[in-house]
Design an enzyme around this catalytic site. Structure first.
Site, short mmCIF file in Angstrom:
data_model
loop_
_atom_site.label_atom_id
_atom_site.label_comp_id
_atom_site.label_asym_id
_atom_site.label_seq_id
_atom_site.Cartn_x
_atom_site.Cartn_y
_atom_site.Cartn_z
N TYR A 35 -1.34 -3.55 -6.57
CA TYR A 35 -1.01 -4.54 -5.42
C TYR A 35 -2.09 -4.34 -4.20
O TYR A 35 -2.50 -3.09 -4.02
CB TYR A 35 0.21 -3.94 -4.75
CG TYR A 35 0.81 -5.27 -4.08
CD1 TYR A 35 1.79 -6.29 -4.82
CD2 TYR A 35 0.58 -5.55 -2.73
CE1 TYR A 35 2.21 -7.17 -3.98
CE2 TYR A 35 1.24 -6.43 -2.20
CZ TYR A 35 1.92 -7.55 -2.73
OH TYR A 35 2.54 -8.54 -2.11
N ARG A 92 0.80 -1.27 0.16
CA ARG A 92 -0.09 0.09 0.13
C ARG A 92 0.92 1.23 -0.10
O ARG A 92 1.96 1.34 0.49
CB ARG A 92 -0.85 0.04 1.26
CG ARG A 92 -2.13 -0.75 0.98
CD ARG A 92 -3.13 -0.50 2.35
NE ARG A 92 -2.27 -1.01 3.43
CZ ARG A 92 -2.01 -0.44 4.31
NH1 ARG A 92 -2.15 0.95 4.43
NH2 ARG A 92 -1.35 -0.84 5.35
N HIS A 133 -10.70 -1.86 11.83
CA HIS A 133 -9.59 -2.62 11.45
C HIS A 133 -9.40 -3.71 12.36
O HIS A 133 -8.34 -3.86 13.27
CB HIS A 133 -8.29 -2.07 11.34
CG HIS A 133 -6.98 -2.64 10.60
ND1 HIS A 133 -5.84 -2.10 10.82
CD2 HIS A 133 -7.20 -3.58 9.62
CE1 HIS A 133 -5.14 -2.97 10.25
NE2 HIS A 133 -5.86 -3.69 9.40
N SER A 193 -0.40 -3.33 11.51
CA SER A 193 0.21 -4.43 10.43
C SER A 193 1.45 -5.04 11.30
O SER A 193 1.97 -4.37 12.09
CB SER A 193 0.55 -3.76 9.35
OG SER A 193 -0.36 -3.26 8.57
N ARG A 222 2.16 -11.88 -0.23
CA ARG A 222 0.82 -12.32 0.44
C ARG A 222 0.38 -13.64 -0.07
O ARG A 222 0.66 -14.06 -1.18
CB ARG A 222 -0.29 -11.23 -0.03
CG ARG A 222 0.33 -9.82 0.69
CD ARG A 222 -0.24 -9.75 1.93
NE ARG A 222 0.16 -8.48 2.66
CZ ARG A 222 -0.22 -7.80 3.66
NH1 ARG A 222 -1.58 -8.53 4.14
NH2 ARG A 222 0.26 -6.98 4.25
N LYS A 239 -9.46 -2.34 2.16
CA LYS A 239 -9.17 -0.99 2.73
C LYS A 239 -9.90 0.05 2.14
O LYS A 239 -10.40 1.00 3.10
CB LYS A 239 -7.79 -0.72 2.90
CG LYS A 239 -6.77 -1.78 3.26
CD LYS A 239 -6.96 -2.60 4.58
CE LYS A 239 -5.80 -3.35 4.87
NZ LYS A 239 -6.02 -4.13 6.14
N CYS A 269 1.65 -7.25 13.41
CA CYS A 269 1.55 -7.60 15.05
C CYS A 269 0.89 -8.87 15.11
O CYS A 269 0.31 -9.23 16.32
CB CYS A 269 0.83 -6.29 15.63
SG CYS A 269 1.95 -4.91 15.88
N ASP A 305 -9.33 -9.41 9.52
CA ASP A 305 -8.76 -7.80 9.12
C ASP A 305 -9.80 -6.92 9.33
O ASP A 305 -9.55 -5.83 9.89
CB ASP A 305 -8.48 -8.01 7.55
CG ASP A 305 -7.39 -6.92 7.46
OD1 ASP A 305 -6.57 -6.22 8.15
OD2 ASP A 305 -7.60 -6.27 6.17
#
Ligand code: SAT
Ligand code: MN
Length: 605
Positions: A218, A76, A247, A269, A386, A227, A271, A294
């Site tokens: 991407y 991103r 989120h 992210s 990913r 998102k 974590c 997510d």
């Protein structure tokens, strides 16, 4: 082949918009997605023909594909992501902003002819079960077959969505182009995209609402349901409509007695959100089932409790580090029907990445398409490689994961990666204090994403890159939930930190399946049990209250994990005062009050 879009819908606003974008983008062909399995196969064939997809070994990994992106298009792009409104104050201090009208004019020029030589795909998709009153419909128009294939896994796509939309339903127009038109006879490349990083635009118009994305193929830049729609646009809609778009992962924890409690958790992210969502508890008899990893959409139900649903149908998870040790259920989820992006390709035709739990093969093709051996001084997989995998393939998917009403949430977790200061777990005194804790969340940067490591980045509610309006107003919206129901019926709020380190730098807590020990205490607390001690920052587990049976944890480590270092917290509170300044008068006074109250408690007053 697919019918012309004119014959597929009688929705006049949709037809007018599609006609406009065809005229603007000037594609060679237009294809409307029906969402069928045959179509998915056809799209994958197209992506293979263009060199975007490589089919993996069908015995080792049936119906799976590998894609390699261009090295300029691997994640991103937060600095090219915009929230466009009339007034900058509505986007707030944490978002890039441009005046909506000006940005639209600019985008019209940029999109002019951007799909020349390409096929335009129309993807009708639903975030949430098709036809549910809580779902949102988007129409993504894209010139990327890769996007079509990924959206088909991640969302509910096809004719059924157009049917649910009817002739005048609401939809979010989502226009996407990789930004690489083809001249006549110009050959295509496997990963077309805009190569100039300053010429990418991920733009949101929350007042329309609509999304325009240009230049990247991407992940969250291009799969616009994720998102862009389900967080940035949805958060703005949720504020108007009185619900929450977050989120967050959603999991169900079942006790040995068969009692279930649903937990939602917000983490930035890197974590371990996906790992937590699918965890295999080490505590005997306890079970975790997964509803989402997510995004959670949450609203007050008729009984006054907060209900959460996952609007997606797949996982777009970070591959490196995923192994049978860290996340066996994810490993089982992407054994088939999955797409891998920027992983290594073994000579057998399977994927490989760093910390996959299997030895590095003697040779493979790395994410840039080059030969790689364990002696190479670079990574085989990109750190943001990913997997895209269907949620229904997760061995621990919860039976209620598609329940259109969602599931009642008992606890909300906030967390981040913090080497010091923040204890393993603590509980908010009440809703307002919990919102304060969420606003104060942050995470230390890792070597993977910033040059200077260990720097604290504030990431309130893990929504810093995803809040579609002024973050100060977002805090106020969270506070307002207490006025929409009996506050006693709202979930209890906890802060967790799996990443605390000892003075010698080792992780004090084993994490992964042992996080079930913390979840068990949370489970007990929300049920009226679980012993706690009150501290200045919140309620911590009382000595002996955490179930550590079978775990060999040095007493000193346990003590460090459950210590409130008052000096460090005074510093934390001072940092937060400074951070709060950014929000000016949009910062709710209740949060200022919470901060002052924390300072008082830390000073023993
Ligand atoms: O690329 S995504 O935005 O979908 C994943 C992430 O960065 O969290
Ligand atoms: Mn995420």
């Amino acid at each position: 082949m697919a019918a012309a879009f004119e014959t597929l819908t009688k929705h006049s606003r949709l037809l007018a918009w599609l006609t406009e974008v065809v005229q603007l983008c000037k594609p060679d062909n237009v294809y409307t997605c029906d969402g069928s399995a045959e179509e998915y196969g056809y799209i994958c064939e197209v992506a293979m023909k263009h060199g975007t997809f490589t089919r993996l070994n069908d015995t080792l990994r049936p119906d799976c594909f590998l894609a390699r992106s261009h090295p300029s298009d691997v994640a991103r792009v937060e600095d090219r992501t915009f929230i466009c409104t009339n007034d900058q104050i509505e986007a707030g201090p944490t978002n890039n902003w441009a005046p909506a009208r000006e940005m639209k004019r600019k985008l019209c020029a940029i999109f002019d002819g951007c799909m020349e030589g390409r096929t335009m795909y129309i993807i009708p998709f639903s975030m949430g079960p098709v036809g549910s009153p809580f779902s949102k419909i988007g129409i993504e128009v894209t010139d990327s077959a890769y996007v079509v294939a990924n959206m088909t896994i991640m969302t509910r796509v096809g004719t059924k969505v157009l049917e649910a939309l009817g002739s005048d339903g609401e939809f979010v127009p989502c226009l996407h182009s990789v930004g690489a038109p083809l001249k006549p006879f110009q050959g295509d490349v496997p990963w077309p995209c805009e190569r100039d990083p300053n010429h990418k635009y991920i733009v949101h118009f929350p007042d329309d609402p609509s999304i325009w994305s240009y230049g990247s193929g991407y992940g969250g830049n291009a799969l616009l349901g994720k998102k862009c729609l389900a967080l940035r646009i949805a958060s703005a809609l949720a504020r108007k409509e009185g619900w929450l778009a977050e989120h967050m992962l959603i999991l169900c924890l079942t006790s040995p007695e068969g009692e279930k409690r649903y937990i939602a958790g917000a983490f930035p992210s890197a974590c371990g959100k996906t790992n937590l969502a699918m965890m295999r508890p080490t505590l005997p008899g306890w079970k975790v089932t997964c509803l989402g990893d997510d995004i959670a959409w949450m609203r007050i139900g008729e009984d006054g409790r907060l209900y959460a649903m996952n609007p997606e149908t797949g996982f777009f998870g970070v591959a490196p580090g995923t192994s049978y040790d860290t996340n066996p259920n994810a490993m089982e989820t992407f054994t088939r029907n999955s797409i891998f992006t920027n992983a290594g390709l073994t000579d057998e035709g399977d994927i490989w990445w760093e910390d996959m739990g299997v030895p590095a093969p003697a040779h493979l093709i790395d994410w840039e398409g080059d030969d790689w051996t364990p002696d190479s001084d670079r990574k085989a997989a990109h750190p943001n490689a990913r997997f895209t995998a269907p949620a229904e393939q997760c061995p621990v998917i919860d039976p209620d994961w598609e329940n259109p009403s969602g599931v009642p949430i008992s606890a909300i977790l906030f967390g981040g990666r913090r080497a010091g200061t923040v204890p393993l777990v603590y509980e908010a005194f009440d809703w307002e204090h919990g919102v304060f804790m969420g606003s104060a969340a942050g995470s230390e940067t890792t070597a993977a994403n910033l040059s200077k490591t260990g720097v604290l980045r504030h990431d309130p509610f893990a929504m810093l890159p995803f809040c579609g309006y002024n973050m100060g107003d977002y805090f106020a919206h969270w506070l307002s939930m207490a006025g929409r129901t009996d506050p006693q019926k709202l979930p209890r709020i906890f802060f967790v930190n799996w990443f605390r380190k000892g003075e010698d730098g080792h992780f004090l807590w084993p994490g992964y399946g042992d996080n079930s020990r913390v979840l068990k205490w949370i489970f007990e607390r929300v049920g009226g049990g679980g012993q706690a001690v009150k501290t200045p920052i919140g309620n911590l587990p009382a000595p002996g209250a955490l179930d550590l049976s079978g775990l060999e944890l040095p007493a000193a480590d346990l003590e460090a994990l459950l210590t409130v270092d008052v000096g460090a917290w005074k510093q934390e509170a001072a940092d937060l005062s400074e951070y709060y300044e950014e929000f000016g008068d949009r910062l709710p006074t209740a949060l200022r009050g919470q901060l002052e109250a924390l300072k008082e408690r830390l000073h023993g007053r």
